[in-house]
Design a protein around this motif. Structure first.
Motif, PDB file in Angstrom:
ATOM      1  N   LYS A  65    -152.061  30.619 -13.196  1.00 22.92           N
ATOM      2  CA  LYS A  65    -152.100  31.946 -13.827  1.00 22.92           C
ATOM      3  C   LYS A  65    -152.128  31.769 -15.343  1.00 22.92           C
ATOM      4  N   PRO A  66    -153.277  31.506 -15.908  1.00 20.99           N
ATOM      5  CA  PRO A  66    -153.328  31.238 -17.366  1.00 20.99           C
ATOM      6  C   PRO A  66    -153.016  32.468 -18.211  1.00 20.99           C
ATOM      7  N   LEU A  67    -153.405  33.674 -17.767  1.00 23.02           N
ATOM      8  CA  LEU A  67    -153.149  34.871 -18.565  1.00 23.02           C
ATOM      9  C   LEU A  67    -151.651  35.153 -18.678  1.00 23.02           C
ATOM     10  N   LYS A  68    -150.963  35.042 -17.569  1.00 25.56           N
ATOM     11  CA  LYS A  68    -149.527  35.262 -17.588  1.00 25.56           C
ATOM     12  C   LYS A  68    -148.823  34.213 -18.434  1.00 25.56           C
ATOM     13  N   ALA A  69    -149.263  32.973 -18.315  1.00 23.69           N
ATOM     14  CA  ALA A  69    -148.656  31.902 -19.108  1.00 23.69           C
ATOM     15  C   ALA A  69    -148.913  32.093 -20.605  1.00 23.69           C
ATOM     16  N   SER A  70    -150.131  32.513 -20.954  1.00 27.98           N
ATOM     17  CA  SER A  70    -150.434  32.745 -22.371  1.00 27.98           C
ATOM     18  C   SER A  70    -149.619  33.911 -22.928  1.00 27.98           C
ATOM     19  N   ALA A  71    -149.390  34.946 -22.103  1.00 31.53           N
ATOM     20  CA  ALA A  71    -148.576  36.078 -22.559  1.00 31.53           C
ATOM     21  C   ALA A  71    -147.136  35.638 -22.820  1.00 31.53           C
ATOM     22  N   TYR A  72    -146.579  34.845 -21.883  1.00 30.17           N
ATOM     23  CA  TYR A  72    -145.220  34.338 -22.093  1.00 30.17           C
ATOM     24  C   TYR A  72    -145.149  33.423 -23.312  1.00 30.17           C
ATOM     25  N   ALA A  73    -146.149  32.589 -23.502  1.00 29.75           N
ATOM     26  CA  ALA A  73    -146.156  31.689 -24.657  1.00 29.75           C
ATOM     27  C   ALA A  73    -146.249  32.474 -25.963  1.00 29.75           C
ATOM     28  N   THR A  74    -147.052  33.545 -25.957  1.00 34.64           N
ATOM     29  CA  THR A  74    -147.159  34.378 -27.158  1.00 34.64           C
ATOM     30  C   THR A  74    -145.837  35.065 -27.469  1.00 34.64           C
ATOM     31  N   LEU A  75    -145.153  35.558 -26.443  1.00 32.23           N
ATOM     32  CA  LEU A  75    -143.860  36.197 -26.663  1.00 32.23           C
ATOM     33  C   LEU A  75    -142.837  35.216 -27.206  1.00 32.23           C
ATOM     34  N   LEU A  76    -142.805  34.012 -26.638  1.00 29.82           N
ATOM     35  CA  LEU A  76    -141.869  33.003 -27.123  1.00 29.82           C
ATOM     36  C   LEU A  76    -142.182  32.599 -28.561  1.00 29.82           C
ATOM     37  N   ALA A  77    -143.469  32.428 -28.869  1.00 25.90           N
ATOM     38  CA  ALA A  77    -143.850  32.067 -30.238  1.00 25.90           C
ATOM     39  C   ALA A  77    -143.506  33.185 -31.218  1.00 25.90           C
ATOM     40  N   GLY A  78    -143.750  34.430 -30.811  1.00 27.70           N
ATOM     41  CA  GLY A  78    -143.398  35.551 -31.677  1.00 27.70           C
ATOM     42  C   GLY A  78    -141.898  35.660 -31.907  1.00 27.70           C
ATOM     43  N   ALA A  79    -141.114  35.436 -30.836  1.00 28.52           N
ATOM     44  CA  ALA A  79    -139.653  35.473 -31.001  1.00 28.52           C
ATOM     45  C   ALA A  79    -139.173  34.355 -31.925  1.00 28.52           C
ATOM     46  N   GLY A  80    -139.765  33.169 -31.789  1.00 30.64           N
ATOM     47  CA  GLY A  80    -139.390  32.076 -32.688  1.00 30.64           C
ATOM     48  C   GLY A  80    -139.761  32.348 -34.127  1.00 30.64           C
ATOM     49  N   ALA A  81    -140.949  32.931 -34.330  1.00 26.58           N
ATOM     50  CA  ALA A  81    -141.365  33.265 -35.698  1.00 26.58           C
ATOM     51  C   ALA A  81    -140.455  34.331 -36.305  1.00 26.58           C
ATOM     52  N   CYS A  82    -140.080  35.328 -35.514  1.00 27.42           N
ATOM     53  CA  CYS A  82    -139.177  36.356 -36.029  1.00 27.42           C
ATOM     54  C   CYS A  82    -137.801  35.787 -36.346  1.00 27.42           C
ATOM     55  N   PHE A  83    -137.360  34.822 -35.540  1.00 24.98           N
ATOM     56  CA  PHE A  83    -136.034  34.231 -35.778  1.00 24.98           C
ATOM     57  C   PHE A  83    -136.020  33.422 -37.070  1.00 24.98           C
ATOM     58  N   TYR A  84    -137.091  32.676 -37.318  1.00 22.90           N
ATOM     59  CA  TYR A  84    -137.121  31.816 -38.502  1.00 22.90           C
ATOM     60  C   TYR A  84    -137.524  32.563 -39.771  1.00 22.90           C
ATOM     61  N   THR A  85    -138.117  33.750 -39.651  1.00 25.88           N
ATOM     62  CA  THR A  85    -138.532  34.511 -40.831  1.00 25.88           C
ATOM     63  C   THR A  85    -137.637  35.709 -41.118  1.00 25.88           C
ATOM     64  N   LYS A  86    -136.565  35.856 -40.395  1.00 29.28           N
ATOM     65  CA  LYS A  86    -135.680  36.994 -40.681  1.00 29.28           C
ATOM     66  C   LYS A  86    -134.998  36.782 -42.032  1.00 29.28           C
ATOM     67  N   PRO A  87    -134.921  37.824 -42.854  1.00 29.72           N
ATOM     68  CA  PRO A  87    -134.318  37.671 -44.184  1.00 29.72           C
ATOM     69  C   PRO A  87    -132.805  37.574 -44.103  1.00 29.72           C
ATOM     70  N   ASP A  88    -132.219  36.966 -45.141  1.00 29.65           N
ATOM     71  CA  ASP A  88    -130.777  36.816 -45.218  1.00 29.65           C
ATOM     72  C   ASP A  88    -130.216  37.653 -46.364  1.00 29.65           C
ATOM     73  N   ARG A  89    -128.941  37.463 -46.657  1.00 38.68           N
ATOM     74  CA  ARG A  89    -128.282  38.267 -47.693  1.00 38.68           C
ATOM     75  C   ARG A  89    -128.847  37.970 -49.079  1.00 38.68           C
ATOM     76  N   SER A  90    -129.111  36.695 -49.361  1.00 39.82           N
ATOM     77  CA  SER A  90    -129.633  36.339 -50.685  1.00 39.82           C
ATOM     78  C   SER A  90    -130.997  36.974 -50.933  1.00 39.82           C
ATOM     79  N   SER A  91    -131.845  37.033 -49.911  1.00 38.82           N
ATOM     80  CA  SER A  91    -133.152  37.674 -50.080  1.00 38.82           C
ATOM     81  C   SER A  91    -133.005  39.173 -50.310  1.00 38.82           C
ATOM     82  N   PHE A  92    -132.016  39.800 -49.671  1.00 40.08           N
ATOM     83  CA  PHE A  92    -131.801  41.234 -49.899  1.00 40.08           C
ATOM     84  C   PHE A  92    -131.333  41.484 -51.325  1.00 40.08           C
TER      85      PHE A  92
END
Length: 264
Positions: A65-92
């Motif tokens: 099931k390549p479509l389902k796997a690609s969707a899960y991979a995209t979600l995981l990659a997006g969650a990782g990108a959001c986790f590493y790019t979230k701003p902190d107190r110093s940036s605020f």
């Protein structure tokens, strides 16, 4: 005879007990075998086998099931990108200082009341030590408290009087996601437009529409032409030609009058 047999058996048992034991495996090998057969080793082997089967199932499922796997991979990659790019107190704090400097460059009559009020409130809370940061996994939030935690007041140090978590949504001032502080950016939109200055105008004059492409091109052309040097020679020649034409027309009108006077 019976006693002889008993004594003989006892002697045989003692000889067998005193006889040297057969050659066994080395001590290191026996320890390795005991470690290999221990409960911890069995648990580790079962855990590795479970992970091996899970990875095998993941690859097989992705192949089937390549479509389902690609969707899960995209979600995981997006969650990782959001986790590493979230701003902190110093940036605020850096963003807040930048926005405050932008407003300071404008006159109080030009600043937006919404932008100025929001930034001044955040600066006041920060100076009082009541502005705090909290990480929520994929995003960050800035919220306010009633007291500075370093204050020696009883209300600030008593844990029973602390703010409950259910009141946190009402105290949130900004949300950081994908490297941006969204509330601060939205409040700073059109920060150089004072809404109070145009509130007395009619409704159709309070809203403006963006210019069309033709109007933009016309304005740019006129702006470029305003920087060109003036051509005075052409205007002087045109004025000279007009003066000559007028003098010739005057002479032509004077001659018939003179002829009439001579004839009279």
């Amino acid at each position: 005879m019976a006693s002889l047999r008993v004594s003989r058996r006892m002697l045989c048992a003692a000889a067998e007990a005193a006889a040297p034991a057969p050659a066994s495996a080395p001590v290191a090998t026996s320890r390795w075998e005991r470690l290999k057969n221990s409960k911890a080793a069995v648990w580790c082997r079962s855990l590795v086998s479970d992970y091996k089967e899970a990875c095998k199932e993941i690859f097989v499922g992705a192949w089937e099931k390549p479509l389902k796997a690609s969707a899960y991979a995209t979600l995981l990659a997006g969650a990782g990108a959001c986790f590493y790019t979230k701003p902190d107190r110093s940036s605020f704090e850096a963003d807040l200082l930048d926005r405050s400097n932008q407003l300071c460059l404008l006159s109080p009559w030009i600043r937006s009341g919404t932008s100025d009020g929001h930034v001044q409130t955040l600066v006041k809370l920060r100076n009082e030590g009541r502005l705090h940061h909290a990480s929520m996994g994929l995003l960050s939030v800035m919220y306010r408290t009633d007291y500075d935690p370093d204050a020696t007041l009883y209300e600030a140090q008593c844990s029973n009087l602390s703010v409950p978590w259910r009141e946190l949504p009402q105290r949130v001032l900004d949300v950081g996601f994908a490297g941006r502080w969204w509330v601060l950016d939205s409040k700073m939109k059109n920060y150089d437009v004072n809404e109070e200055e145009f509130k007395h105008l009619p409704a159709h004059m309070q809203t403006t529409t963006p210019p069309s492409v033709q109007e933009v091109e016309r304005n740019e052309r006129l702006h470029k032409e305003s920087w060109l040097a003036l051509k005075m020679e052409d205007e002087e020649t045109q004025t000279n030609v007009v003066d000559r034409k007028q003098s010739v027309s005057d002479l032509s009108q004077i001659k018939p009058v003179e002829e009439q006077q001579t004839q009279a």
